[in-house]
Design an enzyme around this catalytic site. Structure first.
Site, PDB file in Angstrom:
ATOM      1  N   SER A   1       8.784 114.110 -89.604  1.00 28.88           N
ATOM      2  CA  SER A   1       9.810 115.119 -89.821  1.00 28.88           C
ATOM      3  C   SER A   1       9.388 116.075 -90.937  1.00 28.88           C
ATOM      4  O   SER A   1       8.343 116.717 -90.838  1.00 28.88           O
ATOM      5  CB  SER A   1      11.153 114.441 -90.097  1.00 28.88           C
ATOM      6  OG  SER A   1      12.220 115.350 -90.025  1.00 28.88           O
TER       7      SER A   1
ATOM      8  N   ASP B   1      14.331 117.087 -79.174  1.00 33.15           N
ATOM      9  CA  ASP B   1      14.304 117.204 -80.641  1.00 33.15           C
ATOM     10  C   ASP B   1      14.431 118.678 -81.012  1.00 33.15           C
ATOM     11  O   ASP B   1      13.874 119.553 -80.338  1.00 33.15           O
ATOM     12  CB  ASP B   1      12.972 116.636 -81.147  1.00 33.15           C
ATOM     13  CG  ASP B   1      12.893 116.467 -82.654  1.00 33.15           C
ATOM     14  OD1 ASP B   1      13.275 117.405 -83.388  1.00 33.15           O
ATOM     15  OD2 ASP B   1      12.428 115.407 -83.094  1.00 33.15           O
TER      16      ASP B   1
ATOM     17  N   HIS C   1      15.387 113.334 -82.192  1.00 29.39           N
ATOM     18  CA  HIS C   1      14.679 113.246 -83.463  1.00 29.39           C
ATOM     19  C   HIS C   1      14.635 111.806 -83.983  1.00 29.39           C
ATOM     20  O   HIS C   1      15.653 111.117 -84.039  1.00 29.39           O
ATOM     21  CB  HIS C   1      15.364 114.145 -84.499  1.00 29.39           C
ATOM     22  CG  HIS C   1      14.535 114.418 -85.707  1.00 29.39           C
ATOM     23  ND1 HIS C   1      13.321 115.057 -85.654  1.00 29.39           N
ATOM     24  CD2 HIS C   1      14.739 114.127 -87.019  1.00 29.39           C
ATOM     25  CE1 HIS C   1      12.815 115.165 -86.861  1.00 29.39           C
ATOM     26  NE2 HIS C   1      13.649 114.592 -87.720  1.00 29.39           N
TER      27      HIS C   1
END
Length: 318
Positions: A157, A255, A285
């Site tokens: 991320s 995502d 995600h």
């Protein structure tokens, strides 16, 4: 929900029932407190040593976890690991067991970095923390039992976006060669959620467009998507991607970051950078951390593990 992989739906429904609240500076302590640090894995898992390394210039020392151990007679590969959290939250200790598993699985040294968070420390502070840790790992490789030709950077991320920036900084400074950059659903473009609006089914679960704009604004010290963004602060805005280390990019098909990650992979390929891109269908995600036992998660994990094994010159890792 029909677009979500069946094995991921229960978790997706739970996340949608309790969506991420609007982010504010005042609410950051509450957000940060939500991150639970799991217990370190007990022996025979690799040991964890807490230490600090010298910051760049006048910057404060950088806290790191050193996990695993090299040896003078057998140089080991190394991974500099960067945690996620939207640039505004998370700590290295939240991923300590994950990093212990990395060290054991790849017989490598892992340096897990506790970089400073934004907005208290905007760009370039967090990136400089990471570079200081990387430079220490490279410069002290002999003492650490590390093979300088087999150092990789890895993050998830926001950590994936910072891994991309770190690889760019290492290239530009010409001091530290990297064998691989592993970016899992990386946060690469400040314009996503600010000046670029994804389709409604993208980013509906977990990290969303509004949170992304907040996180980037905090990190940049300027409005996300604006012309005031500092140079070299956003991977997607860096014009020259040539001569970067080989890359692995993995992301879920629903995502928030899927479009920017696919675009960045294409630009790396166009720049002549060996790149492997994996887009996991029906995945949101951080799906692999949320539901690791799902088939789509296991296949995703095996893909990046294979990329790391190849970069380290190892046989396939189970």
């Amino acid at each position: 929900m029909s677009l979500v992989d069946p094995e991921l739906r229960a978790s997706a429904e739970a996340q949608m029932a309790q969506p991420l609240p609007p982010l504010t500076v005042a609410g950051l302590p509450t957000l940060r407190a939500m991150w639970a640090a799991p217990d370190r894995l007990a022996a025979p898992a690799p040991a964890v040593i807490d230490r600090t390394v010298k910051g760049l210039g006048a910057a404060p020392p950088v806290a790191v976890e050193v996990i695993g151990q090299g040896s003078a007679d057998a140089r080991h590969p190394a991974i500099l690991h960067i945690h996620g959290g939207g640039m505004i939250s998370g700590r290295a200790k939240n991923l300590t067991p994950f990093c212990q598993d990395l060290a054991a699985r790849f017989d490598c040294l892992v340096v897990n970095v506790d970089y400073r968070l934004s907005p208290e420390t905007p760009f370039p502070g967090p990136l400089e923390d990471l570079y200081a840790a990387l430079k220490w790992l490279h410069d002290d490789a002999e003492a650490l039992g590390v093979d300088r030709s087999r150092i990789a950077v890895m993050g998830e991320s926001a950590g994936g976006g910072l891994a991309a920036l770190l690889a760019i900084m290492a290239r530009d400074r010409g001091e530290i060669p990297l064998c691989l950059q592993v970016m899992l659903y990386p946060m690469l473009d400040d314009r996503t959620g600010s000046t670029l609006t994804p389709p409604s089914h993208i980013g509906a679960i977990g990290w969303n467009a509004a949170a992304n704009a907040f996180g980037w604004t905090a990190f940049l010290g300027a409005p996300a998507g604006s012309a005031a963004v500092p140079p070299q602060a956003v991977p997607a805005r860096v014009s020259n991607l040539a001569d970067l280390p080989p890359a692995f990019i993995g992301v879920g098909a629903i995502d928030l970051f899927v479009d920017e990650d696919v675009q960045y992979a294409r630009r790396l390929i166009d720049a002549g950078v060996p790149t492997r891109l994996v887009v996991a269908p029906g995945a949101y995600h951080a799906f692999d951390f949320v539901v690791p036992e799902a088939k789509v998660s296991r296949e995703f994990t095996q893909a990046w593990r294979s990329a790391l094994a190849a970069a380290f010159g190892q046989t396939e890792v189970a």
